[in-house]
Design an enzyme around this catalytic site. Structure first.
Site, PDB file in Angstrom:
ATOM      1  N   GLU A  82       0.815  -1.358  -0.141  1.00  0.00           N
ATOM      2  CA  GLU A  82      -0.165  -0.153   0.084  1.00  0.00           C
ATOM      3  C   GLU A  82       0.887   1.268   0.064  1.00  0.00           C
ATOM      4  O   GLU A  82       1.583   1.379   0.862  1.00  0.00           O
ATOM      5  CB  GLU A  82      -0.953   0.000   1.292  1.00  0.00           C
ATOM      6  CG  GLU A  82      -1.951  -0.988   1.308  1.00  0.00           C
ATOM      7  CD  GLU A  82      -2.952  -0.649   2.433  1.00  0.00           C
ATOM      8  OE1 GLU A  82      -3.989  -1.007   2.463  1.00  0.00           O
ATOM      9  OE2 GLU A  82      -2.122  -0.468   3.486  1.00  0.00           O
ATOM     10  N   CYS A  83       0.870   2.119  -1.078  1.00  0.00           N
ATOM     11  CA  CYS A  83       1.479   3.330  -1.095  1.00  0.00           C
ATOM     12  C   CYS A  83       2.781   3.346  -1.025  1.00  0.00           C
ATOM     13  O   CYS A  83       3.591   3.083  -1.817  1.00  0.00           O
ATOM     14  CB  CYS A  83       0.497   4.336  -0.051  1.00  0.00           C
ATOM     15  SG  CYS A  83       1.133   6.147  -0.316  1.00  0.00           S
ATOM     16  N   GLY A  84       3.295   3.423   0.316  1.00  0.00           N
ATOM     17  CA  GLY A  84       4.938   3.284   0.563  1.00  0.00           C
ATOM     18  C   GLY A  84       5.275   1.981   0.238  1.00  0.00           C
ATOM     19  O   GLY A  84       6.338   1.882  -0.304  1.00  0.00           O
TER      20      GLY A  84
ATOM     21  N   SER B 211      -0.700  -0.747  -4.678  1.00  0.00           N
ATOM     22  CA  SER B 211      -1.389   0.172  -4.993  1.00  0.00           C
ATOM     23  C   SER B 211      -1.232   1.400  -3.998  1.00  0.00           C
ATOM     24  O   SER B 211      -0.742   1.268  -2.910  1.00  0.00           O
ATOM     25  CB  SER B 211      -3.007  -0.266  -4.607  1.00  0.00           C
ATOM     26  OG  SER B 211      -3.897   0.707  -4.583  1.00  0.00           O
TER      27      SER B 211
END
Length: 447
Positions: free
Chosen positions: A328-330, A424
């Site tokens: 997720e993201c990071g 994502s």
């Protein structure tokens, strides 16, 4: 006993005051909560109380799920008091007229009294007008007290207190003076996470001492005691389908620490044993069946992540062996080819770069367009994105999600996939993606 500590707007001192109150009352048993999509403020709450802070959000959650998340949190800690820190101004949400995403919506779902925090710099009688306006806007929101921040001196406090109490019929329970040493270190996504701040324990002790000196905590407890019964049904937060034991590795260190506690609890409910590891400090991933790499600040630690080649190699091999990895993201940035020129895991062969301006900062609605490791095709779920980076995607990669609200990675798409790896920009909460844990654990078993 419960109370919502809400602001008249952003940057009025909610987190400092809320965390200070939590610390001051921690010996009596406090369960902290935070309204809205936030990982950092809850880390401060957790340090102050010793109990994991939980998020409540009316965009992610139905009213029944808000009640379920609240009651679960209280039962898990066995705390006497619930202190809920709001987000932005009391009534700010995703719409200029509706409640969704606002602190007010949480107060109403939980039938909780509200204490309004006001920046009273240069205000006296006008502070009473602010309180009157906030009370009149929605009579269902029960504003039972006021805390003043940025008070000049005792004379200023007493004059403002008199104005509010006589003109708005609302008790003022304290006033925090203007002090430079109460300011909190900021970064582009908000405060600096607790895991990175070595002196935070000292700061929280100070905030607690200031609260004890300047806020009438007995009056605050009276407000909490007078909270009315919570009305309405409870609704489940996640699905439980997996019945076989599975091992899930969770990346957790200074670079990766953005996780909703309910996501981890949902994995445990689906028979997962969690094994925490550090992409910064450990040599390789543990012996697990699946990996979860949450958000955080990998850009701050990009050099250290680049140097840990044995960890990157073990993650790359895990991917090549067809085992599930969810980022997720990071986590997405870490799984890319590089981050600001520093080599990452290279599971997705695209460069990622940090930008000066925000690229995505909003609530998200997404639809799964293929079966993937967290949700089946056609499922619609909600999340949030806050990123200051770009992924330089080329060619025609396989995306898992079509964005219906928000930005995503490229042209309204998100969720890069490769074998059983999915990454994502979307941060999810299991309440809005109830298949998350059941699907991830089931995929981890299919090897």
């Amino acid at each position: 006993m419960r109370v919502v500590l809400a602001g008249s707007g952003s940057a009025v001192g909610k987190t400092t005051i809320s965390t200070g109150i939590m610390k001051a009352l921690s010996s009596e048993g406090v369960q902290p909560f935070k309204v809205g999509p936030d990982y950092i403020d809850p880390s401060y709450h957790t340090m102050a109380t010793g109990n994991p802070s939980r998020n409540l959000d009316s965009f992610f959650m139905s009213k029944g799920q808000i009640r379920e998340a609240f009651i679960r949190g209280m039962e898990a800690s066995s705390a006497r008091m619930a202190i809920i820190e709001g987000v932005r101004g009391l009534y700010e949400g995703i719409s200029p007229v509706d409640d969704v995403g606002s602190t007010a919506s949480i107060a109403k779902a939980l039938n909780a009294p509200v204490v309004l925090i006001i920046n009273s710099r240069s205000l006296v009688k006008s502070a009473a007008a602010i309180v009157l306006g906030f009370k009149a806007l929605d009579p269902e929101v029960k504003i039972e007290g006021v805390i003043l921040n940025q008070v000049k001196n005792k004379k200023h406090y007493l004059k403002t207190k008199k104005a509010i109490e006589e003109l708005s019929d609302t008790i003022v329970i304290g006033g925090i003076p203007r002090r430079k040493d109460l300011k909190v270190e900021q970064r582009h996504l908000g405060l600096v996470p607790a895991v990175e701040r070595e002196n935070l324990k000292f700061s929280i002790e100070k905030w607690g001492n200031v609260v004890e000196e300047y806020i009438d905590l007995d009056e605050l407890k009276n407000i909490m005691k007078n909270a009315k019964k919570i009305k309405g049904k409870r609704e489940p937060l996640w699905q439980v389908k997996n019945r076989k034991k599975v091992k899930i590795g969770v990346a957790y260190d200074e670079a990766f620490n953005f996780y909703y506690i309910e996501n981890l609890e949902a994995l445990k409910d689906n028979k997962a044993s969690l094994y925490y590891f550090s992409p910064l400090h450990d040599e390789e991933i543990p012996d697990v069946d699946g990996i979860y790499i949450g958000g955080g600040y990998p850009e701050i630690f990009a050099k250290q992540l680049e140097r840990n080649t044995s960890m990157k190699d073990s993650i790359k091999k895990f991917h090549e062996d067809g085992k599930p990895i969810f980022g997720e993201c990071g986590g997405l940035l870490y799984l890319s080819k590089s981050l600001d020129g520093h080599e990452m895991c290279n599971i997705f062969p695209y460069k990622s770069t940090m930008t000066r301006k925000v690229q995505g900062l909003s609530y998200v609605i997404a639809k799964s367009v293929i079966d993937n490791i967290i949700s089946p095709r056609t499922e619609i779920f909600k999340g949030h994105e806050f990123h200051y980076s770009n992924i330089q995607v080329t060619g025609n990669p396989q995306f898992a999600f079509k964005i219906q609200r928000g930005k995503g990675i490229k042209e309204g798409m998100d969720g890069l996939t490769s074998k059983k790896t999915l990454a994502s920009y979307i941060h999810i909460h299991t309440a809005s993606c109830p298949t998350f844990a059941a699907t991830l654990t089931s995929n981890a078993l299919e090897q």
